[in-house]
Design a protein around this motif. Structure first.
Motif, short mmCIF file in Angstrom:
data_model
loop_
_atom_site.label_atom_id
_atom_site.label_comp_id
_atom_site.label_asym_id
_atom_site.label_seq_id
_atom_site.Cartn_x
_atom_site.Cartn_y
_atom_site.Cartn_z
N ILE A 216 0.86 -1.19 0.00
CA ILE A 216 0.00 0.00 0.00
C ILE A 216 0.90 1.24 0.00
O ILE A 216 1.92 1.26 0.69
CB ILE A 216 -0.87 0.04 1.28
CG1 ILE A 216 -1.74 -1.21 1.36
CG2 ILE A 216 -1.72 1.30 1.35
CD1 ILE A 216 -2.45 -1.36 2.70
N SER A 217 0.53 2.26 -0.75
CA SER A 217 1.29 3.53 -0.69
C SER A 217 0.36 4.68 -0.35
O SER A 217 -0.77 4.75 -0.85
CB SER A 217 1.94 3.83 -2.03
OG SER A 217 2.99 2.95 -2.26
N LEU A 218 0.86 5.56 0.50
CA LEU A 218 0.10 6.77 0.83
C LEU A 218 0.56 7.88 -0.10
O LEU A 218 1.76 8.14 -0.20
CB LEU A 218 0.39 7.19 2.27
CG LEU A 218 0.11 6.16 3.35
CD1 LEU A 218 0.53 6.69 4.72
CD2 LEU A 218 -1.38 5.84 3.39
N VAL A 219 -0.37 8.49 -0.81
CA VAL A 219 -0.02 9.61 -1.67
C VAL A 219 -0.92 10.79 -1.31
O VAL A 219 -1.96 10.60 -0.68
CB VAL A 219 -0.21 9.29 -3.19
CG1 VAL A 219 0.78 8.27 -3.65
CG2 VAL A 219 -1.63 8.88 -3.50
N GLY A 220 -0.54 11.98 -1.70
CA GLY A 220 -1.41 13.12 -1.44
C GLY A 220 -0.66 14.43 -1.42
O GLY A 220 0.57 14.46 -1.45
N TYR A 221 -1.44 15.49 -1.36
CA TYR A 221 -0.88 16.84 -1.35
C TYR A 221 -0.07 17.03 -0.06
O TYR A 221 -0.34 16.38 0.95
CB TYR A 221 -2.03 17.86 -1.40
CG TYR A 221 -1.63 19.17 -2.03
CD1 TYR A 221 -1.56 19.29 -3.41
CD2 TYR A 221 -1.32 20.28 -1.25
CE1 TYR A 221 -1.19 20.48 -4.00
CE2 TYR A 221 -0.95 21.48 -1.84
CZ TYR A 221 -0.88 21.57 -3.21
OH TYR A 221 -0.51 22.75 -3.79
N THR A 222 0.91 17.92 -0.11
CA THR A 222 1.72 18.15 1.09
C THR A 222 0.84 18.65 2.24
O THR A 222 -0.12 19.39 2.03
CB THR A 222 2.89 19.13 0.80
OG1 THR A 222 3.64 19.28 2.00
CG2 THR A 222 2.44 20.49 0.30
#
Ligand SMILES: Nc1nc2c(ncn2[C@@H]2O[C@H](COP(=O)(O)OP(=O)(O)OP(=O)(O)O)[C@@H](O)[C@H]2O)c(=O)[nH]1
Ligand SMILES: [Mg+2]
Length: 396
Positions: A216-222
């Motif tokens: 699983i990878s967490l991605v997103g805006y800073t």
């Protein structure tokens, strides 16, 4: 350009890491607002102020000019005069420009203001330089700094030309530029070679890890809350702070679920609007991990009125990385902040957006641990489905 010189000398001496802002400096912020984009102006100001805060610069004044087309001097001459007066009155150390300046614009503004000019890219590069911890991260940021420096070297020797100009003065200046360019190009070559080595050893480690596990990878805006959630799920102590780009290097941890399948989770660098082009490669390299993910958790700070734009920025970069087809679960974080007064329109906007997403969305608060159990269950479902898919495939 003094700071660029510092970067260059630093790389020559092999240290390779510099902070643009050593102490808290007083800054005047210049913004050219093209096409009078009023809707995005507040958001733009808020974001650059956050960047300045993270880069340890105190913004004492903001000058905005509405423009129809870009100017050679970044903003018009009248506004420039006004800015100069303002900078003098406020005893400003540095002018921050919320765009990437061309080398010519940079030189023009330096000659005009006679104080340090830092554009958005230089600011972001500086924040990255102070954050990068791993060898690869440092090399990537160093490479981006060098690539940014190369076309801007010419301006640094203008003081020699000004010592009278003409015959006898241009020679040494020009020669020095050539020497500097060669040194920078050599440094770029060396960094690229070192990066290749780091990459090979990382690939070997990754191949060992991704086998037989659900990734699983967490991605997103800073600042969306990725590291806070990572900490919660892995029970690890990672850096999470109310600053932009707290995390630069991908971190990997283990999560335990009810079934026996091994599961890893990675925390990644935050995305940002108008990412400097020199940093795109660095981003892509740190985000390579995403290619090997079975599920992306797209963390959204839904308490930010601009969350839809932030989702778009993240999705555009994921597209760029050819990851648009990856299974993705939207995780609307910071719902605890929505209970505050005056958030009705925001809540309405969130609900409308969620309707479009149907079941690939969950609302949580990582800080107040709201709906974390639900998130676990949803992830578990994804793991089971993928596991069943593998079994079906194997037995067909
Ligand atoms: N109120 C509230 N604050 C939160 C929540 N989750 C994270 N935060 C805060 O938001 C800030 C940013 O959190 P991080 O976890 O560092 O965010 P990030 O996405 O990892 O940020 P980068 O590494 O910079 O991309 C911190 O001050 C957190 O304490 C939440 O659910 N509610
Ligand atoms: Mg983080």
């Amino acid at each position: 350009m003094i700071w660029l010189k510092k970067v260059l000398i630093g790389f020559q001496s092999g240290k390779g890491k510099f902070n643009l802002m050593q102490k808290i400096e007083k800054a005047l912020l210049l913004i050219a607002n093209l096409n009078q984009d009023k809707k995005n102006l507040d958001y733009r100001i808020e974001e650059i102020l956050n960047l300045c805060d993270t880069g340890k610069v105190d913004v004492e004044g903001i000058i905005v000019q509405n423009l129809k087309k870009p100017q050679r001097s970044y903003i018009g001459s009248g506004k420039l005069q006004e800015s100069k007066r303002e900078a003098k009155a406020l005893k400003i150390d540095v002018i921050i420009v919320d765009d990437e300046l061309s080398p010519n614009q940079q030189k023009y503004l330096e000659d005009f203001f006679k104080i340090k000019i830092v554009d958005r890219t230089a600011l972001i590069l500086d924040i990255f330089a102070s954050r990068a911890k791993s060898k690869e991260g440092r090399l990537q940021v160093g490479l981006a700094q060098m690539q940014f420096l190369l076309p801007r070297l010419a301006g640094q020797w203008s003081h020699l030309e000004r010592l009278g100009g003409g015959i006898g003065t241009r020679g040494p200046g020009e020669t020095q530029i050539e020497t500097d360019r060669r040194l920078v190009r050599n440094s770029i070559k060396k960094i690229k070679k070192d990066l290749e080595k780091v990459k090979t050893s990382r690939n070997t480690q990754r191949n060992r890890r991704i086998k037989n596990s659900f990734n699983i990878s967490l991605v997103g805006y800073t600042n969306a809350g990725k590291s806070t959630l990572f900490e919660l799920l892995t029970k690890k102590n990672t850096l999470s702070s109310n600053m932009l780009f707290s995390t630069l290097d991908t971190r990997i941890g283990k999560v335990h679920f009810g079934n026996s399948k091994k599961c890893t989770i990675s925390d990644t660098v935050g995305f940002v609007d108008k990412l400097p082009t020199v940093l795109v490669d660095a981003f892509k390299a740190t985000l390579e991990e995403l290619k090997y993910s079975d599920l992306l958790l797209h963390i959204v700070d839904c308490s930010n009125p601009n969350f839809i734009r932030q989702i778009e920025v993240v999705n555009e970069l994921l597209d760029d990385l050819d990851l648009e087809k990856k299974e993705m679960l939207y995780v609307f974080n910071k719902i605890d902040k929505l209970n505050e007064n005056g958030n009705d329109t925001l809540v309405q906007k969130i609900n409308q957006f969620k309707e479009l997403l149907t079941d690939s969305c969950v609302s949580i608060s990582s800080k107040e641990t709201i709906n974390i159990e639900l998130l676990y269950q949803i992830i578990q479902k994804h793991i089971d489905t993928s596991y069943n898919r593998v079994i079906e495939y194997t037995f067909k």
